[in-house]
Motif scaffolding. Structure first.
Motif: not given
Length: 708
Positions: A98-100, A102-104, A119, A149, A152-154, A156
């Motif tokens: 998980k980052e920002g 969101r899951y990846f 994601t 990522p 903020d998950g925006k 990568v």
């Protein structure tokens, strides 16, 4: 100029090829000798070290022509490839993180050349594609080497590598638009990216671009740590740290969860020993000129920063504890006398440590299978994580503030499952459990213990169909590695599954040189003690024969890289013990390995021919230098890639030439050279299937198995 091939006399192909009648290309010998500590050593195939020369390319083409004709004539080839493809074709998932917000995670629908990153905001949501590496090349030979990522998950930061090379190019992608930014980072190898919490850039390590026509060797092959700021060219990247006094230092950077520090793991070779340092950040931002604080640079043990609580850094180490412990180091008083043990050494080998959800999740090996224990902030034991069985677990990553983590579980007969774990309650639930054409209930696996030549006991894992008869007639593959602190644990693989479906027995040996029983186990298989590794593998083979699992004529050995060295060495020492062998991308020239690319970093495990005592030990087992005529060798197929820039293909080229020139019996001595792949990382699915199915078909053909 005369035609290169004709001038060298390389091609002399027989009209028909069989296991009994093979005509190999005639490999030119040169009168070249090196003198080591007063001893002259011949190197008649030195010219094969230049893999870009016209002569070597002609040799590769001629060798592949012989091998291709042999493989095409095997009746087992097509049915084995068909079975391998069928077993490979199932949905595979990576471990989520998980980052920002969101899951990846990665997913492969079965036969995709490369796995795709997906994601989602929630686990139950329909995921979207974050990055599909299959769109980066038509043949699937461009693979992701990293995917990180932004906070903020925006965005990568992602690394790509072509044709299995270790060299990486890093780029930036906007996840919303799917478009790449202009940023590009080159000359990266053995490095990831670590974002600063402000999201303005990331740390990475790279090498200087070599001067035109100058190859990267041990003399100019060293890393520097940089910071890249988004939107600026690489030429503007800020040099964070280097060691001009010891240019063998390499750097791994990881930003702490609280954003106050960068942990720097500093390595000098491929071994587990490293130095540890920290770099302070200013409210989540990097300030040019910030001074690195060295915590320890003795390189006497492994030091891995796990997390921190203000100035208190938690470190996993085997300093003073061969099987590992977790300590706390106060950055204001970092001297060793002030180190405090939080989790003491146990009889099990500590292999991993993660600070997640206000807990320490500690991974261990007990007789080469995984255990995981949960401890509190003060190091007190809370509970065991209940894994599905005796096998291999991995994952358990995350942040100190997370409430959950994810892990994978697998065994020789259990395809990899992915689980979610609630750190507070200890409840585990399945995230993804694959549906595969492998009927696991029809097979079984067991762990046995054998005794090596010097009395050392070691575990092996054996898998096969239920109801196996111990009559000495079972075709068996024995796999091993034995080096660089890398443990061999039971994991599911299509190669083993296919072999078992073909009626064979598959065995993994946890020999010395790995980390199965801590650093002392590793060191017992290094330098002047390397022969222990070969003795352990030979003892494993002898045990399988004595217990009537198999017989020499039906026993195959396999290993890759350092495992390729293992195979080459044991076949030289005990050729009568095996019926077939496939050394993959092996380190075969033990006198010159340190002169190519990253080979200098392996001297911590192997030693160096520049040392007189170590030279004698290396010469005694070097696969290239110990091929012996007038002995019947098993059927051998060497595999390598002409793009391999880790274990350069010259190792396999020269070893194969020596095998073919010697009088080692009528069994085939072949080399399969992949011309579009390197050491193996990121190899496309189609190439994996072709290469590994050919290996199993080669074994089956040697053992005269009827594959339908």
């Amino acid at each position: 100029m005369k035609n290169t091939v004709a001038a060298l006399g390389l091609i002399a192909l027989a009209a028909s090829i069989s296991a009994q009648t093979l005509s190999y290309p005639q490999t030119r010998k040169v009168d070249h000798h090196d003198t080591y500590h007063g001893q002259r050593v011949a190197d008649p195939y030195r010219w094969l070290e230049d893999d870009n020369s016209a002569d070597t390319k002609a040799w590769v083409k001629a060798q592949n022509a012989v091998t291709d004709k042999f493989l095409e004539a095997m009746p087992q080839r097509l049915p084995t490839r068909k079975l391998y493809t069928e077993l490979y074709n199932y949905e595979k998932f990576g471990i989520p993180f998980k980052e920002g917000g969101r899951y990846f995670w990665t997913r492969n629908d079965g036969l995709q050349q490369q796995s795709v990153y997906y994601t989602a905001a929630k686990l139950g949501d329909k995921p979207t594609v974050a990055l599909d590496p299959n769109q980066l090349s038509k043949d699937g030979t461009v693979a992701l080497s990293g995917f990180v990522p932004s906070p903020d998950g925006k965005l990568v930061a992602y690394g790509i590598a072509a044709s299995g090379s270790d060299w990486q190019t890093w780029k930036l992608r906007d996840l919303a638009s799917g478009k790449d930014l202009a940023d590009q980072i080159d000359w990266v190898k053995f490095s990831s990216a670590s974002w600063t919490p402000d999201g303005k850039g990331f740390f990475y390590s790279r090498y200087d671009a070599p001067a035109p026509g100058v190859a990267l060797t041990g003399a100019n092959y060293f890393q520097k740590l940089y910071y890249h700021r988004i939107g600026t060219p690489q030429s503007a990247d800020q040099l964070v740290f280097e060691n001009k006094d010891d240019k063998q230092w390499g750097f791994g950077a990881e930003v702490s969860d609280d954003g106050s520090l960068v942990y720097l793991g500093i390595w000098k070779g491929a071994g587990s020993k490293n130095a540890l340092a920290v770099l302070p950040l200013n409210k989540g931002s990097y300030v040019a000129g910030s001074k690195v604080q060295i915590i320890d640079q003795s390189f006497d043990a492994q030091y891995q920063a796990v997390g921190n609580d203000g100035n208190m850094v938690f470190v996993k180490t085997d300093n003073g504890a061969s099987r590992g412990r977790l300590i706390a180091i106060d950055l204001k008083k970092p001297e060793r006398a002030n180190w405090k043990t939080l989790i003491a050494e146990t009889a099990d080998t500590m292999t991993s440590a993660h600070a997640v959800g206000g807990r320490f999740l500690m991974g261990y090996l007990r007789d080469a299978s995984t255990l995981v224990k949960v401890h509190g902030r003060d190091g007190s034991f809370i509970r065991d994580v209940q894994l599905p069985g005796v096998g291999s677990g991995a994952g358990f990553g995350g942040k100190w503030t997370d409430t959950e983590t994810f892990f994978s579980y697998t065994s020789l007969t259990t395809p990899t499952e992915v689980w979610r774990y609630d750190v507070a309650t200890g409840q585990a639930s399945v995230f993804q459990k694959p549906k595969t054409p492998f009927e696991a209930e029809q097979f079984e696996t067991r762990r046995e213990f054998i005794t090596s030549k010097d009395g050392t006991k070691l575990p092996i894992f054996i898998a096969h169909k239920k109801g196996l008869k111990l009559d000495g007639n079972n075709p068996t593959v024995l796999y091993g590695y034995g080096g660089f602190n890398s443990p061999m644990t039971p994991t599911y693989g299509i190669t083993a599954a296919t072999w078992m479906k073909m009626g064979g027995v598959y065995v993994i040996a946890s020999i010395r040189g790995g980390s199965e029983y801590g650093e002392s186990w590793h060191e017992a298989g290094t330098k002047l003690k390397k022969q222990n590794v070969f003795d352990d593998f030979i003892a494993s083979a002898e045990w399988l024969i004595a217990k009537k699992y198999t017989q020499p004529s039906k026993l195959a050995v396999n290993g890759g890289s350092n495992g390729g060295l293992l195979v080459g060495a044991v076949v030289n020492q005990r050729p009568e013990l095996f019926g077939a062998a496939v050394p993959q991308v092996g380190v075969m020239d033990m006198l010159r390995f340190h002169k190519f690319t990253i080979g200098w970093a392996w001297t911590g495990d192997y030693g160096s021919s520049e040392d007189p005592t170590e030279f004698k030990a290396l010469l005694a087992y070097s696969p290239l230098h110990n091929v012996t005529s007038m002995r019947n060798y098993p059927a051998i197929m060497v595999t390598t890639g002409d793009h391999d820039d880790r274990v350069v293909p010259a190792h396999s080229f020269k070893y194969t030439a020596a095998l073919q020139a010697a009088d080692t019996g009528s069994a085939p001595k072949l080399i399969r050279i992949e011309t579009a792949a390197g050491h193996g990382a990121g190899k496309p699915t189609s190439k994996i299937i072709e290469e590994r199915a050919d290996m199993l078909a080669f074994f089956a053909n040697t053992f005269k198995l009827d594959i339908k």
